[in-house]
Design an enzyme around this catalytic site. Structure first.
Site, short mmCIF file in Angstrom:
data_model
loop_
_atom_site.label_atom_id
_atom_site.label_comp_id
_atom_site.label_asym_id
_atom_site.label_seq_id
_atom_site.Cartn_x
_atom_site.Cartn_y
_atom_site.Cartn_z
N ARG A 30 2.98 -32.16 -19.63
CA ARG A 30 2.86 -31.77 -18.30
C ARG A 30 4.07 -32.03 -17.17
NH1 ARG A 30 -1.65 -29.47 -15.62
NH2 ARG A 30 -2.95 -30.06 -17.72
N ARG A 36 -0.75 14.31 3.57
CA ARG A 36 -0.74 14.58 1.94
C ARG A 36 -1.85 15.41 1.54
NH1 ARG A 36 -2.05 8.11 0.80
NH2 ARG A 36 -2.50 8.70 -1.38
N GLN A 74 3.92 -1.10 1.33
CA GLN A 74 2.54 -0.98 1.63
C GLN A 74 1.84 -1.66 2.57
OE1 GLN A 74 1.40 0.63 -1.12
NE2 GLN A 74 1.67 -0.21 -3.15
N ARG A 82 -4.27 6.02 2.80
CA ARG A 82 -5.68 6.82 2.86
C ARG A 82 -6.49 6.47 3.96
NH1 ARG A 82 -9.12 7.10 -1.03
NH2 ARG A 82 -8.74 4.82 -1.67
N ASN A 141 -6.57 0.83 7.18
CA ASN A 141 -5.27 0.88 7.59
C ASN A 141 -5.05 0.88 9.02
OD1 ASN A 141 -4.03 1.01 4.94
ND2 ASN A 141 -5.08 2.63 4.75
#
Length: 389
Positions: free
Chosen positions: A156, A71, A105, A9, A19
Site C-alpha cells: 500500500r 432549443r 456545464q 433545461r 439552473n
C-alpha cells in the site's frame, strides 16, 4: 472563432429550475457565464434553453457576449442527450468547420476564467483534437471481483507517494465543429486532458450536492474575492517542486542538475519592475540555486532552511523591510512549506503539490505543476491583486 455553449433545461426533476436557482447569491448559470464573459479567448457565449424563465434571467443581466438560443422541445426532454442539442445549434447557426466549440456545464459553478483561458491556450497549441477537464483522485479503487484496480494492496503506497487517477469532472469540453459533426460526440480524435483543482470534482445533481458546492465555492472562490486587493511587498518561493519539477538529474561526471522554466524568470523581472522585493527560501543548499538566484536578481536567498526555519527567516526579512507577514506572497509545494504558507497573506502551490499543502485554507492551487511555469502564473495573480496603496 471560439464559441462557449451552455445547455440549460428548465425541466430538472431533482432541483426544479436549478439552473437559475440562487447559488451563493447568484443564479447558478450566471457563474459560468460571467467567468466566460471575462475570458478574452471566448468570442460568443450561447445559452441553449427551452425555458422562458431562464431566458428572462439571462437577458436581464446585460451581458456583452451572451445570447440565448431556444432549443427544440425534442432536444429538451429527459431522454435527449447533450450532443443532440449541440448538433442542433451547430447546424442552425451554420458554424464554420474550424470554429472552436466549447461545451460548458452550468452544474460546475466553481469553474473560473483562468481555467477556460488555460485550456483554450492548451488547445491552441494544436497537439490535441479535443480536450476534456479532469481532477486527480487519490482514492483506491476496487473491481467487483475483489481485485484492486489502481494499486497493490500488498504494498500500500503512502498518499503523498500515490499518483492518483484522473477523473472526468464534467466542467467543460473543447473540440472543433468539424470533429463534432463527423463523430457526433463532444470528444474525438487525439484527446487531451486539462487538469483542474480537486475542489472542482463535483457537479450539482442532487440537493446535497448544492450544499457541499456552496461551501466549496465559499472557501475556494469567494474567499479570494472577499480578501480583496492585497498590497504585496515581498514575493518568496521555494525551489524544488516549485521553480523546478522536483527531479534530480546527474551528468556523467556526477554533477547535479536542475531544470528551470524561463517563464518563471520573466515573472521575477515583472515583480522587480513593480517594485516588489523577491526572494528564494529552500531546504537545499546548492551552487545551482545560488547561480539561479543571481540570474533572477532576487533580493534575498536563504538555503538550508527546513520546517520552522523558513518562517523564522521570513519574520526576520519582514522586520528588516518594516512589513508584515500579510504583505508577503509565497509559493511552496511540500510539508516543509506549510508553516510559512499558513502564515503569509497570499499563498499558492503548484498543481502537483502534496495533498496536505493543497488543503491549506485560502491557498491558490495553480493549474500548472512545478517547473512548468506555475511560478509565473502566481506572479501574474499577485500583480493583478495589487492594491497600489
Amino acid at each position: 472563432m471560439v464559441i462557449a455553449f451552455i445547455p440549460v433545461r428548465g425541466g430538472s426533476k431533482s432541483i426544479p429550475l436549478k439552473n437559475i436557482k440562487p447559488f451563493c447569491g447568484k443564479p447558478l448559470v450566471c457563474w459560468n457565464i460571467e467567468a466566460l464573459e471575462r475570458c478574452d479567448e471566448v468570442d460568443e457565449i450561447i445559452v441553449a434553453t427551452d425555458s422562458d424563465k431562464i431566458e428572462e434571467v439571462v437577458n436581464s443581466q446585460s451581458y456583452r457576449k451572451t445570447k440565448v438560443y431556444r432549443r427544440s422541445a425534442k432536444n429538451a426532454c429527459d431522454t435527449a442527450s447533450t450532443e443532440s442539442v449541440m448538433l442542433e445549434y451547430i447546424r442552425y447557426a451554420q458554424l464554420p468547420p474550424d470554429c472552436i466549440f466549447m461545451l460548458v456545464q452550468a452544474t460546475s459553478p466553481l469553474t473560473e476564467t483562468v481555467h477556460f483561458t488555460e485550456a483554450l491556450e492548451m488547445y491552441g497549441q494544436g497537439q490535441y483534437d479535443s480536450i476534456l477537464t479532469c481532477v486527480r483522485n487519490y482514492r483506491f479503487f476496487w473491481n467487483e471481483d475483489g481485485t484492486s484496480m489502481n494499486y497493490d494492496y500488498r504494498n500500500r503506497p503512502r498518499r503523498q507517494d500515490f499518483p492518483g487517477m484522473l477523473m472526468e469532472n464534467g466542467a467543460f469540453y473543447i473540440n472543433k465543429v468539424r470533429h463534432i459533426l463527423e463523430s457526433g460526440n463532444r470528444l474525438s480524435g487525439h484527446i487531451g486532458i486539462y487538469e483542474m483543482p480537486d475542489y472542482t470534482a463535483m457537479e450539482i445533481d442532487e440537493p446535497d450536492d448544492w450544499i457541499v458546492l456552496e461551501n466549496l465555492m465559499g472557501r475556494h472562490v469567494l474567499s479570494k474575492k472577499e480578501a480583496g486587493k492585497k498590497n504585496v511587498k515581498l514575493f518568496l518561493c521555494d525551489v524544488d517542486g516549485t521553480l523546478t519539477d522536483g527531479g534530480m538529474y546527474y551528468s556523467e561526471n556526477g554533477d547535479e542538475l536542475k531544470k528551470f522554466n524561463t517563464r518563471d524568470g520573466m515573472g521575477f523581472q515583472l515583480l522587480r519592475e513593480a517594485g516588489i522585493k523577491t526572494g528564494i527560501i529552500t531546504s537545499e543548499d546548492t551552487k545551482i540555486v545560488e547561480k539561479r538566484a543571481k540570474k533572477l536578481k532576487v533580493d534575498f536567498l536563504y538555503q538550508g532552511k527546513r520546517d520552522g526555519g523558513k518562517l523564522a527567516v521570513v519574520k526576520e526579512i519582514c522586520a528588516q523591510l518594516g512589513i508584515t507577514l500579510d504583505e508577503v506572497a509565497y509559493i511552496g509545494d511540500d510539508v516543509n512549506c506549510m508553516e510559512l504558507l499558513e502564515a503569509v497573506g497570499m499563498k499558492a502551490c503548484p498543481a502537483d503539490a502534496c495533498e496536505n499543502v493543497r488543503r491549506i485554507p485560502n491557498i491558490h492551487i495553480l493549474s500548472k505543476s512545478g517547473g512548468d511555469g506555475c511560478v509565473r502564473i502566481w506572479v501574474d495573480l499577485v500583480l493583478s491583486n495589487q492594491s497600489n496603496l
